[in-house]
Design a protein around this motif. Structure first.
Motif, short mmCIF file in Angstrom:
data_model
loop_
_atom_site.label_atom_id
_atom_site.label_comp_id
_atom_site.label_asym_id
_atom_site.label_seq_id
_atom_site.Cartn_x
_atom_site.Cartn_y
_atom_site.Cartn_z
N ALA A 31 4.40 -14.50 17.73
CA ALA A 31 4.42 -13.08 17.43
C ALA A 31 3.11 -12.40 17.79
N TYR A 32 2.06 -13.17 17.98
CA TYR A 32 0.76 -12.56 18.22
C TYR A 32 0.23 -12.84 19.61
N SER A 33 1.14 -13.15 20.53
CA SER A 33 0.70 -13.41 21.89
C SER A 33 0.69 -12.11 22.68
N TYR A 86 9.30 -1.05 -6.40
CA TYR A 86 8.02 -0.88 -7.11
C TYR A 86 6.95 -1.72 -6.40
N GLY A 87 5.75 -1.14 -6.27
CA GLY A 87 4.63 -1.86 -5.67
C GLY A 87 3.60 -2.21 -6.73
N LEU A 88 2.80 -3.25 -6.45
CA LEU A 88 1.69 -3.62 -7.33
C LEU A 88 0.40 -3.27 -6.60
N ALA A 115 -1.30 -1.60 3.34
CA ALA A 115 -2.18 -0.55 2.82
C ALA A 115 -1.39 0.75 2.74
N HIS A 116 -1.38 1.37 1.56
CA HIS A 116 -0.68 2.62 1.34
C HIS A 116 -1.68 3.77 1.33
N VAL A 117 -1.35 4.82 2.09
CA VAL A 117 -2.22 6.01 2.13
C VAL A 117 -1.32 7.25 2.02
N ASP A 166 -6.58 -9.24 12.83
CA ASP A 166 -7.15 -8.05 13.49
C ASP A 166 -6.26 -6.84 13.31
N THR A 167 -5.11 -7.07 12.70
CA THR A 167 -4.14 -5.99 12.51
C THR A 167 -4.06 -5.60 11.04
N VAL A 168 -3.54 -4.41 10.80
CA VAL A 168 -3.36 -3.95 9.43
C VAL A 168 -1.99 -3.29 9.33
N ALA A 169 -1.30 -3.55 8.21
CA ALA A 169 0.01 -2.93 7.96
C ALA A 169 -0.23 -1.67 7.13
N VAL A 190 -3.70 -1.18 -1.55
CA VAL A 190 -2.79 -2.24 -1.07
C VAL A 190 -1.75 -2.50 -2.14
N ALA A 191 -0.51 -2.68 -1.71
CA ALA A 191 0.57 -2.85 -2.69
C ALA A 191 1.70 -3.68 -2.12
N PRO A 192 1.79 -4.95 -2.54
CA PRO A 192 2.99 -5.73 -2.26
C PRO A 192 4.06 -5.32 -3.27
N SER A 193 5.27 -5.80 -3.09
CA SER A 193 6.28 -5.55 -4.11
C SER A 193 5.82 -6.17 -5.43
N THR A 232 10.94 -0.95 6.43
CA THR A 232 11.05 -1.59 7.74
C THR A 232 9.63 -1.79 8.27
N ILE A 233 9.34 -2.99 8.81
CA ILE A 233 8.00 -3.22 9.37
C ILE A 233 8.11 -3.35 10.89
N ILE A 234 7.37 -2.50 11.58
CA ILE A 234 7.34 -2.51 13.04
C ILE A 234 5.95 -2.93 13.52
O1 TXA Z 1 8.60 -1.15 0.83
C1 TXA Z 1 7.60 -1.86 0.92
O2 TXA Z 1 7.10 -2.21 2.01
C2 TXA Z 1 6.97 -2.34 -0.38
C3 TXA Z 1 6.42 -1.14 -1.13
C4 TXA Z 1 5.71 -1.52 -2.39
O3 TXA Z 1 5.60 -0.39 -0.27
N1 TXA Z 1 5.96 -3.31 -0.15
C5 TXA Z 1 6.25 -4.56 0.26
O4 TXA Z 1 5.14 -5.36 0.37
O5 TXA Z 1 7.38 -4.95 0.51
P1 TXA Z 1 5.22 -6.95 0.50
O6 TXA Z 1 3.82 -7.41 0.37
O7 TXA Z 1 6.19 -7.49 -0.47
O8 TXA Z 1 5.68 -7.16 1.97
C6 TXA Z 1 4.84 -6.77 3.03
C7 TXA Z 1 5.06 -7.63 4.22
C8 TXA Z 1 4.63 -9.05 3.94
O9 TXA Z 1 5.72 -9.91 4.21
C9 TXA Z 1 3.50 -9.29 4.92
O10 TXA Z 1 3.53 -10.57 5.46
C10 TXA Z 1 3.73 -8.22 5.98
O11 TXA Z 1 4.23 -7.14 5.27
N2 TXA Z 1 2.46 -7.86 6.60
C11 TXA Z 1 1.38 -7.29 6.04
N3 TXA Z 1 0.38 -7.15 6.92
C12 TXA Z 1 0.84 -7.62 8.10
C13 TXA Z 1 0.29 -7.75 9.40
N4 TXA Z 1 -0.96 -7.38 9.67
N5 TXA Z 1 1.06 -8.26 10.37
C14 TXA Z 1 2.35 -8.63 10.11
N6 TXA Z 1 2.92 -8.55 8.89
C15 TXA Z 1 2.18 -8.06 7.90
#
Ligand code: TXA
Ligand code: MG
Length: 378
Positions: A31-33, A86-88, A115-117, A166-169, A190-193, A232-234
């Motif tokens: 994924a990081y190539s 909900y995020g922490l 990271a939430h802004v 080197d990347t940030v979500a 910063v907030a994971p679920s 969704t994560i892109i």
């Molecule tokens: O809806 C959401 O995204 C919720 C709310 C709270 O915002 N947050 C959430 O966070 O689901 P979390 O930590 O449960 O899931 C974030 C995912 C993780 O699986 C992590 O591996 C991925 O984002 N992630 C974070 N930074 C990354 C990066 N630099 N490259 C690839 N994946 C990344």
């Protein structure tokens, strides 16, 4: 203000927790190539969940933003509603707070945080936006979309939160309570679920309290969330990549970009294994009971998670039936998914049978979470 002192969170015997100390060994992954450095392996060890004996305050959301911001500034951990789950939250620039966050969740420290802004201008201080990232941000922010971008030179997010990448979500949440907290705090959070690592994500404050009561400082209760599955994560690489299906359907993103998304590589096969890419820990939404997917019949003693107006053969044998949407609406199903999985799991049936769900719109995210719930439990 309600105290939850002495609250005992559910911690299954199988739960593993990792050290928050990172020791890096570079590894290459698919994924990081694409012009980004490979994620780095973190060393972690298994140990019993760390005892944390905090008093968890629960505040109604009205007027709680100032208290939440003060708690974050003190290095505290604050759970709050976003429109997805909900995020922490923790101060994104405070490594001690982030270490405590990993510990409270029992989360592997190689799995980075979002990271939430409050807005795009704040996001631009953290990540480098190309034309595609800008188009996506303008189309979907605030909202359930996370962009993975190259870090800026002065990115304020602590290395511990990005797991040395080197990347940030980055995400701009739409929920008014999340927005109010971000505005009051005035810096990235910063907030994971807000669940124990590996558990189903929380869609109500009560879910948060049941996983993390006694382990975090504050829960801001803003009622049930709207979307119900995570963002969704892109990955904004040379060709944009879908790293996690979520609250914005793939089709909507492809329309804005005018191109289809690359598919992320296959999942790693366990929660604590080194993931192929962050965000791809396979067993991530695991109920305690076995989950059987695409069920076209129900076996005696199974609980049934149904979808649509027609129940499968043998549904009368189910110990309990919960319908994600009897009118077959995938958005309604997403809002109910995690709550129903928790509720069915608590009934301690022999297993949970899940009817087939169409793989379109939010159905892709629902099926992704269901597959993860089923892994290793069959
Ligand atoms: O809806 C959401 O995204 C919720 C709310 C709270 O915002 N947050 C959430 O966070 O689901 P979390 O930590 O449960 O899931 C974030 C995912 C993780 O699986 C992590 O591996 C991925 O984002 N992630 C974070 N930074 C990354 C990066 N630099 N490259 C690839 N994946 C990344
Ligand atoms: Mg999560």
């Amino acid at each position: 203000m309600v105290g939850v002192a002495g609250f005992e969170p559910a911690t299954p015997a199988s739960r593993k927790q990792c050290s928050t100390g990172l020791s890096h060994t570079p590894t290459e992954t698919a994924a990081y190539s694409l012009g980004f450095r490979a994620p780095q392996e973190a060393e972690f060890e298994d140990f019993d969940p760390v005892e944390i004996d905090l008093t968890t305050r629960i505040l109604p959301s009205g007027g709680a933003a100032a208290a939440a911001a003060e708690c974050l500034a003190d290095g505290g951990l604050v759970a709050f509603p976003t429109e997805t789950v909900y995020g922490l939250g923790a101060d994104a620039a405070n490594p001690d707070a982030i270490a405590r966050l990993y510990q409270a969740k029992g989360r592997p420290a190689f799995n980075p945080l979002i990271a939430h802004v409050g807005d795009l201008a704040a996001a631009r201080r953290l990540g480098r936006f190309g034309p595609q990232a800008t188009a996506l941000a303008e189309a979907f922010w605030p909202g359930p979309l996370t962009l993975v971008l190259a870090k800026t030179a002065d990115c304020a997010v602590a290395d511990l939160a990005t797991a040395g990448l080197d990347t940030v979500a980055i995400r701009v949440p739409a929920h008014p309570v999340a927005q109010a907290i971000l505005a009051a705090f005035g810096a990235p959070v910063v907030a994971p679920s807000a669940n124990l690592s590996g558990h189903v994500s929380p869609t109500t404050a009560a879910h948060v309290a049941s996983d993390l009561g006694g382990r975090i400082n504050l829960i801001v209760d803003g009622g049930p969330v709207e979307v119900g599955v995570e963002s969704t994560i892109i990955g904004c690489f040379e060709t944009p990549m879908l790293l996690r299906p979520g609250g914005v359907p793939r089709e909507a993103i492809a329309r804005v970009l005018g191109q289809t998304l690359l598919q992320a590589p296959a999942d790693a096969d366990s929660e604590t294994a080194q993931p192929l890419a962050p965000g791809m820990l396979a067993s991530h939404y695991a109920p305690r009971n076995p989950v059987r997917l695409n069920a076209v019949h129900v076996e005696a003693g199974e609980a049934l998670l149904s979808f649509g107006p027609t129940l499968p053969h043998g549904a009368e044998r189910a110990t309990v039936v919960m319908n994600l949407s009897d009118r077959g609406d995938l958005n309604e199903a997403a809002t109910r998914l995690f709550g129903y999985l928790r509720a069915l799991d608590a009934k301690a049936a022999r297993g949970i049978a899940v009817m087939p769900i169409p793989d379109e719109g939010l159905g892709e995210a629902i099926n992704d979470r269901l597959r993860r719930a089923a892994i290793g439990r069959e």
